[in-house]
Scaffold this active site. Structure first.
Site, mmCIF file in Angstrom:
data_model
loop_
_atom_site.group_PDB
_atom_site.id
_atom_site.type_symbol
_atom_site.label_atom_id
_atom_site.label_comp_id
_atom_site.label_asym_id
_atom_site.label_seq_id
_atom_site.Cartn_x
_atom_site.Cartn_y
_atom_site.Cartn_z
ATOM 1 N N HIS A 1 0.869 -1.181 0.000
ATOM 2 C CA HIS A 1 0.000 0.000 0.000
ATOM 3 C C HIS A 1 0.905 1.229 0.000
ATOM 4 O O HIS A 1 1.962 1.219 0.648
ATOM 5 C CB HIS A 1 -0.851 0.072 1.278
ATOM 6 C CG HIS A 1 -2.130 -0.721 1.259
ATOM 7 N ND1 HIS A 1 -2.593 -1.414 2.362
ATOM 8 C CD2 HIS A 1 -3.062 -0.904 0.287
ATOM 9 C CE1 HIS A 1 -3.749 -1.990 2.062
ATOM 10 N NE2 HIS A 1 -4.048 -1.708 0.815
ATOM 11 N N CYS B 1 -2.327 2.807 9.105
ATOM 12 C CA CYS B 1 -3.337 1.843 8.658
ATOM 13 C C CYS B 1 -4.555 1.843 9.577
ATOM 14 O O CYS B 1 -5.668 1.566 9.134
ATOM 15 C CB CYS B 1 -2.768 0.427 8.653
ATOM 16 S SG CYS B 1 -1.402 0.173 7.526
HETATM 17 N N1 ARG Z 1 -3.771 -7.205 6.552
HETATM 18 C C1 ARG Z 1 -4.189 -5.993 5.917
HETATM 19 C C2 ARG Z 1 -4.142 -6.167 4.413
HETATM 20 O O1 ARG Z 1 -3.223 -6.776 3.941
HETATM 21 C C3 ARG Z 1 -3.327 -4.832 6.339
HETATM 22 C C4 ARG Z 1 -3.795 -3.534 5.809
HETATM 23 C C5 ARG Z 1 -2.895 -2.388 6.184
HETATM 24 N N2 ARG Z 1 -3.470 -1.158 5.851
HETATM 25 C C6 ARG Z 1 -2.836 -0.146 5.239
HETATM 26 N N3 ARG Z 1 -3.457 0.984 5.095
HETATM 27 N N4 ARG Z 1 -1.618 -0.280 4.775
HETATM 28 O O2 ARG Z 1 -4.999 -5.693 3.692
#
Ligand code: ARG
Length: 280
Positions: free
Chosen positions: A179, A273
């Protein structure tokens, strides 16, 4: 000889805090029982109580800084719902709903959408996969938009239409930084911090051009999700383990607040996150 009164680009404005409104989701049902990013190991132990304690401390840090924190009710069976940044993108009262890449997270989208509908926001249906503020970060008047792993490039045109902000596509190339908010942090309207290695060569060139004063993070910072940080323009809340980044930010005049999110990191998440910025 007269000196032009232009603002110097060599000294970015640091220390102007603006009060924020955040949406968070208590990790009541936090678990790591599937793997949709390289940080997640469903065979490794995790501690939901510790995740709740770390999250509660983060919420307190925001409140102590003077920010408002709203909460969305967690839903059983959605262990990643704690990562509220992925729930929407919100600007000027407009909400772009999300569409997750992975079926494991799909049911989070309607939960976040109905929270915003009930709160009176204008909600726009997602036409393409986009994972909210995980990949869409507002820097001043420009929307930085990540793609490569989760949010698809085609979603960026909808982002530009909905919000009316120039939208700059940035290609992510390292699966560990899947991300945009794991590879880049907006510090204030003019400055970001990022890990150059997480971006394609062309996107690195774009970042150099847009942010000549950026803070360049080290691989060690990124490896503890140090870039998954939240800035109000003056205070930067970041993982306490990100020691290089903490020093670099302090040297630039930011006030850092270290938080330990080690348990949530097992799912690939940090403070940002867990935090969705609500811009009414
Ligand atoms: N386990 C989640 C996923 O892989 C973590 C999300 C993390 N969120 C972020 N905004 N980076 O989707």
């Amino acid at each position: 000889m007269s000196v032009p009164a232009a603002r110097s680009t060599a000294t970015p404005s640091v220390g102007v805090m603006t009060q924020r409104r955040y949406l968070m989701c208590r990790p009541t049902y936090f678990a790591v029982d599937y793997r949709i990013n390289p940080w997640m190991d469903p065979t490794a132990p995790y501690d939901t109580e510790l995740a709740i304690a770390q999250w509660t401390r983060l919420r307190q840090v925001y409140r102590d800084l003077g920010h408002t924190v709203d909460e969305i009710e967690p839903v059983p069976g959605l262990p990643d719902m704690v990562f509220a940044a992925n729930g929407a993108t919100v600007l000027d009262g407009d909400v772009l709903a999300v569409q997750f890449r992975d079926p494991e997270r799909a049911d989070e989208a309607p939960a976040y959408r109905s929270w915003f509908e009930r709160a009176g926001f204008r909600v726009h249906e997602a036409k393409h996969t986009n994972e909210g503020e995980g990949d869409l970060l507002l820097a001043g008047d420009v929307m930085l938009a990540g793609y490569g792993f989760r949010t698809v490039h085609a979603a960026h045109t909808q982002v530009q239409e909905v919000f009316g902000r120039p939208t700059v596509s940035l290609q992510l190339v390292d699966p560990a930084y899947y991300h945009l908010d794991t590879a880049l942090c907006v510090l204030d309207a003019e400055t970001v911090a990022y890990l150059p290695e997480a971006f394609s060569p062309g996107s690195r060139a774009v970042l150099r051009r847009l942010f000549p004063n950026a803070v360049l993070a080290t691989p060690a910072d990124a490896a503890v999700l140090g870039l998954n940080a939240v800035s109000d323009g003056e205070h930067v809340v970041l993982p306490v383990q990100a020691t290089d980044l903490t020093a670099a930010l302090e040297a630039r005049g930011y006030t850092t607040v270290g938080v330990d999110m080690s348990e949530l990191r097992k799912a690939g998440g940090g403070p940002k996150c867990c935090t969705l910025e609500v811009r009414p």
